[in-house]
Scaffold this active site. Sequence first.
Site, PDB file in Angstrom:
ATOM      1  N   ARG A 134       2.288   0.587   1.202  1.00  0.00           N
ATOM      2  CA  ARG A 134       3.658   1.022   1.469  1.00  0.00           C
ATOM      3  C   ARG A 134       4.122   0.368   2.761  1.00  0.00           C
ATOM      4  O   ARG A 134       3.360   0.265   3.723  1.00  0.00           O
ATOM      5  CB  ARG A 134       3.752   2.550   1.604  1.00  0.00           C
ATOM      6  CG  ARG A 134       3.680   3.321   0.289  1.00  0.00           C
ATOM      7  CD  ARG A 134       4.883   3.081  -0.633  1.00  0.00           C
ATOM      8  NE  ARG A 134       4.774   3.799  -1.888  1.00  0.00           N
ATOM      9  CZ  ARG A 134       4.245   3.328  -3.014  1.00  0.00           C
ATOM     10  NH1 ARG A 134       3.781   2.095  -3.065  1.00  0.00           N
ATOM     11  NH2 ARG A 134       4.212   4.074  -4.108  1.00  0.00           N
TER      12      ARG A 134
ATOM     13  N   ASP B  11       3.647  -7.198   0.180  1.00  0.00           N
ATOM     14  CA  ASP B  11       4.311  -6.891  -1.101  1.00  0.00           C
ATOM     15  C   ASP B  11       5.274  -5.728  -0.923  1.00  0.00           C
ATOM     16  O   ASP B  11       5.999  -5.379  -1.853  1.00  0.00           O
ATOM     17  CB  ASP B  11       3.255  -6.544  -2.163  1.00  0.00           C
ATOM     18  CG  ASP B  11       3.867  -6.346  -3.547  1.00  0.00           C
ATOM     19  OD1 ASP B  11       4.743  -7.149  -3.925  1.00  0.00           O
ATOM     20  OD2 ASP B  11       3.485  -5.382  -4.246  1.00  0.00           O
TER      21      ASP B  11
ATOM     22  N   GLU C 225      12.923  -0.965   1.770  1.00  0.00           N
ATOM     23  CA  GLU C 225      13.094  -1.711   0.507  1.00  0.00           C
ATOM     24  C   GLU C 225      14.377  -1.357  -0.233  1.00  0.00           C
ATOM     25  O   GLU C 225      14.935  -2.173  -0.964  1.00  0.00           O
ATOM     26  CB  GLU C 225      11.916  -1.400  -0.438  1.00  0.00           C
ATOM     27  CG  GLU C 225      10.594  -1.935   0.055  1.00  0.00           C
ATOM     28  CD  GLU C 225       9.448  -1.600  -0.883  1.00  0.00           C
ATOM     29  OE1 GLU C 225       9.695  -1.081  -1.994  1.00  0.00           O
ATOM     30  OE2 GLU C 225       8.296  -1.852  -0.514  1.00  0.00           O
TER      31      GLU C 225
ATOM     32  N   HIS D  92       7.466  -5.874  -4.020  1.00  0.00           N
ATOM     33  CA  HIS D  92       6.745  -4.672  -4.481  1.00  0.00           C
ATOM     34  C   HIS D  92       6.380  -4.795  -5.965  1.00  0.00           C
ATOM     35  O   HIS D  92       6.836  -4.004  -6.800  1.00  0.00           O
ATOM     36  CB  HIS D  92       7.604  -3.422  -4.232  1.00  0.00           C
ATOM     37  CG  HIS D  92       6.788  -2.162  -4.187  1.00  0.00           C
ATOM     38  ND1 HIS D  92       7.097  -1.103  -3.380  1.00  0.00           N
ATOM     39  CD2 HIS D  92       5.672  -1.790  -4.866  1.00  0.00           C
ATOM     40  CE1 HIS D  92       6.213  -0.133  -3.564  1.00  0.00           C
ATOM     41  NE2 HIS D  92       5.328  -0.525  -4.457  1.00  0.00           N
TER      42      HIS D  92
HETATM   43  P1  NAI Z   1      -6.099   6.660  -3.963  1.00  0.00           P
HETATM   44  O1  NAI Z   1      -5.556   8.037  -3.779  1.00  0.00           O
HETATM   45  O2  NAI Z   1      -7.119   6.397  -5.032  1.00  0.00           O
HETATM   46  O3  NAI Z   1      -6.742   6.154  -2.588  1.00  0.00           O
HETATM   47  C1  NAI Z   1      -6.159   6.336  -1.320  1.00  0.00           C
HETATM   48  C2  NAI Z   1      -7.295   6.372  -0.302  1.00  0.00           C
HETATM   49  O4  NAI Z   1      -6.695   6.420   0.997  1.00  0.00           O
HETATM   50  C3  NAI Z   1      -8.193   7.602  -0.447  1.00  0.00           C
HETATM   51  O5  NAI Z   1      -9.563   7.228  -0.475  1.00  0.00           O
HETATM   52  C4  NAI Z   1      -7.880   8.422   0.798  1.00  0.00           C
HETATM   53  O6  NAI Z   1      -8.992   9.160   1.286  1.00  0.00           O
HETATM   54  C5  NAI Z   1      -7.483   7.304   1.768  1.00  0.00           C
HETATM   55  N1  NAI Z   1      -6.774   7.787   2.942  1.00  0.00           N
HETATM   56  C6  NAI Z   1      -6.095   8.960   3.097  1.00  0.00           C
HETATM   57  N2  NAI Z   1      -5.656   9.042   4.372  1.00  0.00           N
HETATM   58  C7  NAI Z   1      -6.071   7.929   5.016  1.00  0.00           C
HETATM   59  C8  NAI Z   1      -5.943   7.468   6.350  1.00  0.00           C
HETATM   60  N3  NAI Z   1      -5.322   8.184   7.275  1.00  0.00           N
HETATM   61  N4  NAI Z   1      -6.486   6.273   6.649  1.00  0.00           N
HETATM   62  C9  NAI Z   1      -7.143   5.537   5.722  1.00  0.00           C
HETATM   63  N5  NAI Z   1      -7.312   5.945   4.453  1.00  0.00           N
HETATM   64  C10 NAI Z   1      -6.773   7.118   4.094  1.00  0.00           C
HETATM   65  O7  NAI Z   1      -4.825   5.728  -4.118  1.00  0.00           O
HETATM   66  P2  NAI Z   1      -4.746   4.280  -4.774  1.00  0.00           P
HETATM   67  O8  NAI Z   1      -4.499   4.398  -6.223  1.00  0.00           O
HETATM   68  O9  NAI Z   1      -5.892   3.470  -4.295  1.00  0.00           O
HETATM   69  O10 NAI Z   1      -3.383   3.733  -4.117  1.00  0.00           O
HETATM   70  C11 NAI Z   1      -3.260   3.492  -2.723  1.00  0.00           C
HETATM   71  C12 NAI Z   1      -1.815   3.215  -2.393  1.00  0.00           C
HETATM   72  O11 NAI Z   1      -1.412   1.984  -2.964  1.00  0.00           O
HETATM   73  C13 NAI Z   1      -0.809   4.238  -2.973  1.00  0.00           C
HETATM   74  O12 NAI Z   1      -0.694   5.367  -2.135  1.00  0.00           O
HETATM   75  C14 NAI Z   1       0.461   3.436  -2.999  1.00  0.00           C
HETATM   76  O13 NAI Z   1       1.131   3.629  -1.773  1.00  0.00           O
HETATM   77  C15 NAI Z   1       0.005   1.993  -3.108  1.00  0.00           C
HETATM   78  N6  NAI Z   1       0.379   1.344  -4.383  1.00  0.00           N
HETATM   79  C16 NAI Z   1       1.101   0.182  -4.375  1.00  0.00           C
HETATM   80  C17 NAI Z   1       1.467  -0.460  -5.538  1.00  0.00           C
HETATM   81  C18 NAI Z   1       2.224  -1.768  -5.564  1.00  0.00           C
HETATM   82  O14 NAI Z   1       2.809  -2.125  -6.630  1.00  0.00           O
HETATM   83  N7  NAI Z   1       2.262  -2.545  -4.500  1.00  0.00           N
HETATM   84  C19 NAI Z   1       1.135   0.140  -6.837  1.00  0.00           C
HETATM   85  C20 NAI Z   1       0.302   1.334  -6.749  1.00  0.00           C
HETATM   86  C21 NAI Z   1      -0.022   1.916  -5.564  1.00  0.00           C
END
Ligand code: NAI
Length: 325
Positions: free
Chosen positions: A230, A254, A259, A291
């Site tokens: 994000r 990305d 945005e 994105h």
């Molecule tokens: P997920 O929920 O599987 O993993 C997120 C991880 O971040 C978890 O392991 C969590 O413990 C960790 N986390 C929480 N607070 C944190 C902190 N303060 N510092 C470091 N790590 C922390 O989520 P997933 O599926 O891996 O997605 C991650 C992010 O990717 C989403 O929240 C979304 O913002 C972004 N995303 C971007 C896309 C794009 O098209 N560019 C598409 C899908 C997701």
Amino acid sequence: MKIAFYGTKPYDRAKFEPMAQTYGFLIHFIEMPCNAETIFLAKGYDAICIFVNDHIDAYMIDELCKMRVKAILLRSAGYNHVDLKAAKDRIHVLRVPGYSPEAVAEYAAGLLLSVNRCIHKAFYRARDFNMNINGFMGVDLYQKTAGIVGTGKIGQAMIRILKGFGMDILAYDPYPNDKLPVEYVTLDELFSQSDVISLHCPLMKETKHIINKKSIAKMKQGVYLVNTSRGALIDSEALIDGLVAGKFGGVGLDVYEEEEGIFYEDCSNHIVMDEVLARLMTFPNVLITSHMGFFTKEAMDAIALQTMENAYAIENELPLVNKVL
Ligand code: NAI
């Protein structure tokens, strides 16, 4: 189930229309984004379906509740764009977690490779038969150190890819996973020891501007930074200062803090008023895309299916496994 579908693009319609028919749902496809002016189009619908740049605030949630809309269906894994406090116990908010972590991780790796080896620029030169390679020298990733911030589904997929390049992996996550082939370190250690930093944590109060003036100061000279998570994880002004100071080998983005109204739109004929984004575009070692890390066939299929499953669960009062709160 009647769903008001905001911010429709042709590729959304192509995926969702046949899927909705299978489930017997009626979808009203609206091209406009969801905002305070367009929220009233949801009158008479059971749910709204929104994407990452539709910001739903407390006022809009009040209006949705008045119109007896039961649910906000997010076509995304991230949910930072909904005021969850205002929604709590009043309207369901459901997301599509983990629809294709590989899609985003592969894209993050692509950004890293492109910005490091200047593939995007080399294409333009070669197309003009300018075969000069001056200015395109990159670095080997092999045996370099990557720092992964957030080791959830996408972070883990990125770790697998970077391991394949022969990189050593450092990671930071408040909830470490001891099964991963990484060394968990503090955030400061990750910043100071990584040659490549890739962000894969959600945007929350604690992670807003996790990349800021202070953290940039701790990074190695020539570091590569990739953000497919994000935009607001990075303080863009601080990033610009770091770029001007020559800190970064390359930056692949990305996502961007502001945005809305620009990403996913064709602004090529407009004067873009966002000075920060315009400045970021001027750096030769910055690569920005709109994105689109999620944008693969498999991911779009999974987003459409999971969204319909979420709507089906609401309609049939089944357990809401993808409920955000
Ligand atoms: P997920 O929920 O599987 O993993 C997120 C991880 O971040 C978890 O392991 C969590 O413990 C960790 N986390 C929480 N607070 C944190 C902190 N303060 N510092 C470091 N790590 C922390 O989520 P997933 O599926 O891996 O997605 C991650 C992010 O990717 C989403 O929240 C979304 O913002 C972004 N995303 C971007 C896309 C794009 O098209 N560019 C598409 C899908 C997701």
